[in-house]
Design a protein around this motif. Structure first.
Motif, PDB file in Angstrom:
ATOM      1  N   PRO A   3       1.062  -1.305   0.154  1.00  0.00           N
ATOM      2  CA  PRO A   3       0.202  -0.114  -0.037  1.00  0.00           C
ATOM      3  C   PRO A   3       0.370   1.406  -0.071  1.00  0.00           C
ATOM      4  CG  PRO A   3      -1.284  -1.328   1.751  1.00  0.00           C
ATOM      5  CD  PRO A   3       0.182  -2.132   1.285  1.00  0.00           C
ATOM      6  N   ASP A   4       2.027   1.265   0.665  1.00  0.00           N
ATOM      7  CA  ASP A   4       2.852   1.981   0.864  1.00  0.00           C
ATOM      8  C   ASP A   4       3.187   3.015  -1.038  1.00  0.00           C
ATOM      9  OD1 ASP A   4       2.642   2.826   3.502  1.00  0.00           O
ATOM     10  OD2 ASP A   4       4.027   1.752   3.516  1.00  0.00           O
ATOM     11  N   ASN A   5       3.092   1.636  -1.573  1.00  0.00           N
ATOM     12  CA  ASN A   5       4.004   1.688  -3.208  1.00  0.00           C
ATOM     13  C   ASN A   5       3.175   2.144  -4.023  1.00  0.00           C
ATOM     14  OD1 ASN A   5       6.053   1.542  -2.341  1.00  0.00           O
ATOM     15  ND2 ASN A   5       6.040  -0.979  -2.779  1.00  0.00           N
ATOM     16  N   VAL A   6       2.030   2.649  -3.590  1.00  0.00           N
ATOM     17  CA  VAL A   6       0.421   2.126  -4.558  1.00  0.00           C
ATOM     18  C   VAL A   6      -0.038   3.652  -4.295  1.00  0.00           C
ATOM     19  CG1 VAL A   6      -1.395   1.632  -5.642  1.00  0.00           C
ATOM     20  CG2 VAL A   6       0.112   0.058  -4.682  1.00  0.00           C
ATOM     21  N   GLU A   7       0.107   4.749  -5.959  1.00  0.00           N
ATOM     22  CA  GLU A   7      -0.723   6.137  -5.450  1.00  0.00           C
ATOM     23  C   GLU A   7      -1.980   5.943  -6.445  1.00  0.00           C
ATOM     24  OE1 GLU A   7       3.119   9.267  -6.999  1.00  0.00           O
ATOM     25  OE2 GLU A   7       1.784   8.863  -4.891  1.00  0.00           O
ATOM     26  N   PRO A   8      -2.858   7.446  -6.412  1.00  0.00           N
ATOM     27  CA  PRO A   8      -3.725   7.563  -8.017  1.00  0.00           C
ATOM     28  C   PRO A   8      -2.985   7.838  -8.965  1.00  0.00           C
ATOM     29  CG  PRO A   8      -4.108   8.654  -6.132  1.00  0.00           C
ATOM     30  CD  PRO A   8      -2.772   8.088  -5.872  1.00  0.00           C
ATOM     31  N   ALA A   9      -3.249   7.385 -10.224  1.00  0.00           N
ATOM     32  CA  ALA A   9      -2.262   7.704 -11.301  1.00  0.00           C
ATOM     33  C   ALA A   9      -2.625   8.706 -11.766  1.00  0.00           C
ATOM     34  CB  ALA A   9      -2.541   6.783 -12.265  1.00  0.00           C
ATOM     35  N   THR A  10      -0.814   9.596 -11.846  1.00  0.00           N
ATOM     36  CA  THR A  10      -0.673  11.318 -12.942  1.00  0.00           C
ATOM     37  C   THR A  10      -1.755  10.450 -14.148  1.00  0.00           C
ATOM     38  OG1 THR A  10       1.183  10.433 -13.993  1.00  0.00           O
ATOM     39  CG2 THR A  10       1.370  11.164 -11.677  1.00  0.00           C
ATOM     40  N   THR A  11      -1.435  12.546 -14.571  1.00  0.00           N
ATOM     41  CA  THR A  11      -1.882  12.583 -15.355  1.00  0.00           C
ATOM     42  C   THR A  11      -1.003  11.926 -16.809  1.00  0.00           C
ATOM     43  OG1 THR A  11      -3.532  14.462 -14.805  1.00  0.00           O
ATOM     44  CG2 THR A  11      -2.999  14.402 -17.510  1.00  0.00           C
ATOM     45  N   LEU A  12       0.411  12.107 -16.993  1.00  0.00           N
ATOM     46  CA  LEU A  12       0.803  11.265 -17.576  1.00  0.00           C
ATOM     47  C   LEU A  12       0.750   9.998 -17.971  1.00  0.00           C
ATOM     48  CD1 LEU A  12       3.286  11.578 -19.624  1.00  0.00           C
ATOM     49  CD2 LEU A  12       5.213  11.436 -17.253  1.00  0.00           C
ATOM     50  N   ASP A  13       0.461   8.894 -16.773  1.00  0.00           N
ATOM     51  CA  ASP A  13       0.098   7.890 -16.173  1.00  0.00           C
ATOM     52  C   ASP A  13      -1.310   7.450 -17.655  1.00  0.00           C
ATOM     53  OD1 ASP A  13       1.935   7.106 -14.288  1.00  0.00           O
ATOM     54  OD2 ASP A  13       0.984   7.432 -13.133  1.00  0.00           O
ATOM     55  N   GLU A  14      -1.880   7.968 -17.336  1.00  0.00           N
ATOM     56  CA  GLU A  14      -3.117   7.682 -17.632  1.00  0.00           C
ATOM     57  C   GLU A  14      -3.069   7.927 -19.227  1.00  0.00           C
ATOM     58  OE1 GLU A  14      -6.432  10.781 -16.622  1.00  0.00           O
ATOM     59  OE2 GLU A  14      -6.143  10.037 -13.685  1.00  0.00           O
ATOM     60  N   LEU A  15      -2.159   8.955 -19.465  1.00  0.00           N
ATOM     61  CA  LEU A  15      -1.526   9.600 -21.006  1.00  0.00           C
ATOM     62  C   LEU A  15      -1.406   7.921 -21.830  1.00  0.00           C
ATOM     63  CD1 LEU A  15      -1.227  12.808 -21.500  1.00  0.00           C
ATOM     64  CD2 LEU A  15      -3.431  11.543 -22.415  1.00  0.00           C
ATOM     65  N   ARG A  16      -0.112   7.477 -21.164  1.00  0.00           N
ATOM     66  CA  ARG A  16       0.489   6.182 -21.307  1.00  0.00           C
ATOM     67  C   ARG A  16      -0.576   5.095 -21.523  1.00  0.00           C
ATOM     68  NH1 ARG A  16       4.879   6.532 -17.327  1.00  0.00           N
ATOM     69  NH2 ARG A  16       6.133   8.593 -18.862  1.00  0.00           N
ATOM     70  N   VAL A  17      -1.324   4.650 -21.036  1.00  0.00           N
ATOM     71  CA  VAL A  17      -2.628   3.915 -20.981  1.00  0.00           C
ATOM     72  C   VAL A  17      -3.736   3.571 -21.993  1.00  0.00           C
ATOM     73  CG1 VAL A  17      -4.444   2.922 -20.054  1.00  0.00           C
ATOM     74  CG2 VAL A  17      -2.296   3.531 -18.384  1.00  0.00           C
ATOM     75  N   LYS A  18      -4.053   4.832 -22.547  1.00  0.00           N
ATOM     76  CA  LYS A  18      -4.395   5.784 -23.669  1.00  0.00           C
ATOM     77  C   LYS A  18      -3.627   5.092 -24.918  1.00  0.00           C
ATOM     78  CE  LYS A  18      -7.525   9.282 -21.322  1.00  0.00           C
ATOM     79  NZ  LYS A  18      -7.989   9.957 -20.832  1.00  0.00           N
ATOM     80  N   VAL A  19      -2.456   5.744 -24.984  1.00  0.00           N
ATOM     81  CA  VAL A  19      -1.462   6.018 -26.339  1.00  0.00           C
ATOM     82  C   VAL A  19      -1.464   4.440 -26.540  1.00  0.00           C
ATOM     83  CG1 VAL A  19       0.810   5.874 -26.991  1.00  0.00           C
ATOM     84  CG2 VAL A  19      -0.607   7.609 -26.162  1.00  0.00           C
TER      85      VAL A  19
END
Length: 77
Positions: free
Chosen positions: A51-67
């Motif tokens: 849990p200490d390593n997990v945080e909400p995805a950033t906008t950049l992370d979201e863009l990578r997923v969409k690409v």
């Protein structure tokens, strides 16, 4: 005494998250004991994260997923 909670403790199942322990982005699928279960956004095998390593995805992370999604559609036709 207040309890100490990790960064990932407040996240909701289905949230796109980043795992800093592995450098991967995934969807929170649930929790088993103290660990979180994550799955790649486009399916695949789950992995466990602290849990200490997990945080909400950033906008950049979201863009990578969409690409990645666009590229997969292009390859699959």
């Amino acid at each position: 005494m207040a309890s100490k909670q990790g960064r990932g403790e407040q996240l909701v199942v289905g949230t796109l998250v980043a795992d800093s322990g592995t450098g991967r982005v995934g969807v929170l699928m649930g929790r088993v004991g103290p660990r979180m279960q994550l799955r790649p956004p486009h399916g695949g095998l789950e992995w466990e994260a602290e849990p200490d390593n997990v945080e909400p995805a950033t906008t950049l992370d979201e863009l990578r997923v969409k690409v990645t999604e666009i590229n997969l559609r292009r390859v699959r036709g």
